[in-house]
Design a protein around this motif. Structure first.
Motif, PDB file in Angstrom:
ATOM      1  N   UNK A 331       0.833  -1.206   0.000  1.00 32.22           N
ATOM      2  CA  UNK A 331       0.000   0.000   0.000  1.00 32.22           C
ATOM      3  C   UNK A 331       0.867   1.255   0.000  1.00 32.22           C
ATOM      4  N   UNK A 332       1.919   1.246   0.822  1.00 32.40           N
ATOM      5  CA  UNK A 332       2.805   2.403   0.959  1.00 32.40           C
ATOM      6  C   UNK A 332       3.401   2.802  -0.392  1.00 32.40           C
ATOM      7  N   UNK A 333       3.910   1.827  -1.139  1.00 37.28           N
ATOM      8  CA  UNK A 333       4.576   2.145  -2.408  1.00 37.28           C
ATOM      9  C   UNK A 333       3.575   2.397  -3.531  1.00 37.28           C
ATOM     10  N   UNK A 334       2.451   1.684  -3.527  1.00 37.19           N
ATOM     11  CA  UNK A 334       1.457   1.875  -4.587  1.00 37.19           C
ATOM     12  C   UNK A 334       0.918   3.295  -4.594  1.00 37.19           C
ATOM     13  N   UNK A 335       0.727   3.855  -3.410  1.00 37.28           N
ATOM     14  CA  UNK A 335       0.250   5.233  -3.332  1.00 37.28           C
ATOM     15  C   UNK A 335       1.217   6.215  -3.965  1.00 37.28           C
ATOM     16  N   UNK A 336       2.516   5.924  -3.851  1.00 36.45           N
ATOM     17  CA  UNK A 336       3.512   6.836  -4.420  1.00 36.45           C
ATOM     18  C   UNK A 336       3.505   6.808  -5.939  1.00 36.45           C
ATOM     19  N   UNK A 337       3.250   5.653  -6.535  1.00 37.38           N
ATOM     20  CA  UNK A 337       3.180   5.579  -7.991  1.00 37.38           C
ATOM     21  C   UNK A 337       2.006   6.391  -8.516  1.00 37.38           C
ATOM     22  N   UNK A 338       0.839   6.226  -7.905  1.00 33.93           N
ATOM     23  CA  UNK A 338      -0.329   7.007  -8.326  1.00 33.93           C
ATOM     24  C   UNK A 338      -0.075   8.497  -8.127  1.00 33.93           C
ATOM     25  N   UNK A 339       0.601   8.847  -7.029  1.00 29.87           N
ATOM     26  CA  UNK A 339       0.931  10.245  -6.740  1.00 29.87           C
ATOM     27  C   UNK A 339       1.840  10.838  -7.819  1.00 29.87           C
ATOM     28  N   UNK A 340       2.908  10.111  -8.184  1.00 29.22           N
ATOM     29  CA  UNK A 340       3.868  10.625  -9.165  1.00 29.22           C
ATOM     30  C   UNK A 340       3.232  10.743 -10.547  1.00 29.22           C
ATOM     31  N   UNK A 358      -1.089  15.888   7.339  1.00 28.57           N
ATOM     32  CA  UNK A 358      -0.355  14.635   7.510  1.00 28.57           C
ATOM     33  C   UNK A 358       0.842  14.501   6.582  1.00 28.57           C
ATOM     34  N   UNK A 359       0.886  15.285   5.513  1.00 25.10           N
ATOM     35  CA  UNK A 359       1.953  15.200   4.508  1.00 25.10           C
ATOM     36  C   UNK A 359       2.032  13.804   3.901  1.00 25.10           C
ATOM     37  N   UNK A 360       0.884  13.215   3.629  1.00 25.61           N
ATOM     38  CA  UNK A 360       0.795  11.917   2.977  1.00 25.61           C
ATOM     39  C   UNK A 360      -0.018  12.062   1.697  1.00 25.61           C
ATOM     40  N   UNK A 361       0.233  11.224   0.686  1.00 27.35           N
ATOM     41  CA  UNK A 361      -0.561  11.277  -0.552  1.00 27.35           C
ATOM     42  C   UNK A 361      -1.901  10.571  -0.360  1.00 27.35           C
ATOM     43  N   UNK A 362      -2.738  11.125   0.505  1.00 29.73           N
ATOM     44  CA  UNK A 362      -3.976  10.470   0.917  1.00 29.73           C
ATOM     45  C   UNK A 362      -4.894  10.098  -0.254  1.00 29.73           C
ATOM     46  N   UNK A 363      -5.142  10.990  -1.227  1.00 29.42           N
ATOM     47  CA  UNK A 363      -6.041  10.595  -2.323  1.00 29.42           C
ATOM     48  C   UNK A 363      -5.540   9.380  -3.095  1.00 29.42           C
ATOM     49  N   UNK A 364      -4.223   9.329  -3.364  1.00 28.42           N
ATOM     50  CA  UNK A 364      -3.667   8.189  -4.099  1.00 28.42           C
ATOM     51  C   UNK A 364      -3.798   6.903  -3.294  1.00 28.42           C
ATOM     52  N   UNK A 365      -3.562   6.983  -1.988  1.00 27.78           N
ATOM     53  CA  UNK A 365      -3.676   5.811  -1.130  1.00 27.78           C
ATOM     54  C   UNK A 365      -5.113   5.299  -1.066  1.00 27.78           C
ATOM     55  N   UNK A 366      -6.063   6.228  -0.942  1.00 30.93           N
ATOM     56  CA  UNK A 366      -7.474   5.852  -0.860  1.00 30.93           C
ATOM     57  C   UNK A 366      -7.942   5.235  -2.174  1.00 30.93           C
TER      58      UNK A 366
END
Length: 496
Positions: A331-340, A358-366
């Motif tokens: 989950x942690x890494x998948x969110x970063x791909x969608x974010x980038x 939170x400084x997290x890519x929340x939309x990509x993670x969700x």
């Protein structure tokens, strides 16, 4: 209220605009830039690699590798060979990750080597299918092991397994949205737990060998499969257990000192996992015949019942820990791909936004979590593994080819780590074999569907990314604003 208003509200709350920065008192902290923070050190980086690789694979794949290889000897050889391939692939990614210090792994490298179209196809395939299906596979494995003790003598009901899997996905996505540091703590804890159970299984296996339990290893090559396609499928399932060797490259921008910590974490993590996997399989064969292993509903649990009784209950508990930690890393890494890819304009804009608090890519993670839950509804684990491996290894091969191409087209790029060119050549050849061998040996419509889905991305790329049609922007703008207000997220700030 638009994104500018949200930024102004944040700035007024933090006192970070204009001359206020100079007037901060000692007890005030300067506001952070709205970008992903460099919170991942060497320990967390190594735990991310080890924790993502050691997940469900070593507790599920042994059956499939043995089934397709046909005997104990080739089965162990394939496990060792998969470790060598993972190491070679990781060496390629070490050069790429220290040369191109952007998050996104293959996406960023394909962009640099071949341009936007191929990078878009990768992000399209991974964000929509590969990453969420991987998350779904691991969460299903977690649910199977977590529910098995409550249904002795039979398999858990499918509905129970899938509901538990969905609950795990929701919990993991929540943790990752709340804090990067919290997600790292979770990853470190569960990595320690899974290494402990690996050590327990290996030590128990060594004791059994010392007691003379070598019957299954003495005739190791009887019944070896001679089918090229079957061997390819055995590698698929073995490499599924090793998958995760490239995960650190998805978060390069969040690594502390990436030039040092990226290669060091890879050098520590992957050989450690390779040795563990081979020894765990040897341990399995000390107490189970090939037939018994193939019939076991949960290989690690069967091993525990036979060797560790009356403490056999610790095996399923720690396997649950292991799969949960692996799902967290996925989950942690998948969110970063969608974010980038969202930041680059290859996905909807909202996926590139970052939580103000939170400084997290929340939309990509969700978004990744929602797709994963959809995938667990009809999913069969073995089908998903084969589907995942077929497409993923095509992109691994293209990435290794990109490394070769950039040796000639991007000579000016600084390369802190430079590997022999024969290594990416080997990766390209192996990738071609893993993609083509099963298709040639046993053609299946599933491969055609996979290829059709991959290339269908061009139907969206040309109008929405290349031409940037205005009506699409007009439709998405109010949706983006509403989602932005709901989740309190803003676009990432540009930094030097």
């Amino acid at each position: 209220m638009d994104e500018g208003s949200i930024r102004k509200r944040r700035e007024s709350q933090n006192g970070s605009t204009g001359h206020n920065v100079d007037c901060q008192t000692k007890d005030q902290q300067p506001a952070k830039a709205t970008v992903l923070q460099k919170d991942v050190g060497l320990l967390s980086a190594t735990c991310l690699i080890v924790g993502t690789m050691i997940g469900s694979g070593i507790f599920i794949s042994p059956k499939s590798v043995l089934l397709y290889s046909g005997a104990v000897g080739p089965c162990l050889i394939i496990w060792a060979a998969c470790g060598v391939l993972a190491t070679l692939g990781a060496l390629c990614y070490t050069e790429l990750g220290t040369m191109i210090t952007k998050s996104g792994a293959e996406y960023s490298y394909l962009m640099e080597a071949f341009g936007p179209p191929l990078a878009y196809i990768y992000s399209w395939t991974c964000v929509m299918v590969l990453k969420p299906s991987s998350f779904a596979i691991i969460s299903l494995s977690f649910a199977e092991y977590a529910s098995t003790p409550f249904y002795p003598g039979c398999s858990p009901p499918v509905l129970v397994t899938k509901c538990l899997s969905a609950a795990a996905i929701l919990l993991i996505v929540t943790v990752n949205c709340l804090s990067v540091k919290l997600a790292n703590y979770v990853q470190n804890f569960f990595t320690a737990a899974k290494l402990l159970i690996i050590v327990i299984i290996v030590v128990a296996g060594m004791v059994m060998l010392a007691q003379g339990r070598t019957e299954n290893l003495s005739k190791a090559f009887e019944g070896t499969s001679s089918s090229v396609g079957a061997i390819g499928l055995a590698f698929y399932n073995g490499l599924w257990a090793y998958d995760g060797w490239n995960q650190l490259n998805y978060i390069t921008e969040e690594l502390k000192n990436p030039y040092r910590n990226l290669p060091l974490a890879i050098i520590i993590g992957i050989p450690l996992v390779s040795v563990c996997y081979v020894l765990v399989n040897v341990a399995y064969f000390t107490v189970m015949t090939p037939t018994e292993l193939l019939l076991s509903p949960a290989v690690a649990v069967t091993f525990g019942d036979r060797v560790l009784h009356p403490l056999s209950w610790i095996v399923p508990v720690f396997v649950v820990f292991s799969t949960f930690g692996s799902a967290n890393g996925s989950c942690f890494t998948a969110g970063r791909l969608a974010y980038v890819s969202g930041r680059q304009g290859h996905m909807v804009k909202i996926l590139s936004y970052i939580s103000l608090k939170r400084y997290t890519p929340a939309p990509a993670l969700i978004f990744n979590g929602i797709l994963s839950i959809l995938y667990i509804i009809p999913a069969d684990i073995n089908t998903l593994i084969n589907y995942f491996s077929f497409a993923q290894w095509a992109f691994y091969g293209l990435t290794a080819l990109g490394l070769i191409v950039m040796r000639f087209t991007k000579k000016e790029l600084h390369r802190p780590v430079k590997i022999p060119i024969v290594i990416p050549v080997i990766m390209v050849l192996v990738s071609c074999y893993l993609v083509l061998a099963p298709i040639i040996d046993k053609p299946d419509l599933a491969y055609l569907y996979c290829a059709a889905f991959i290339f269908s991305g061009f139907l969206f790329y040309y109008p929405f990314v290349h031409l940037k049609v205005n009506w699409a922007r007009n439709i998405m703008r109010p949706i983006t604003i509403q989602l932005q207000l709901l989740m309190e997220v803003v676009p990432p700030e540009k930094t030097e």
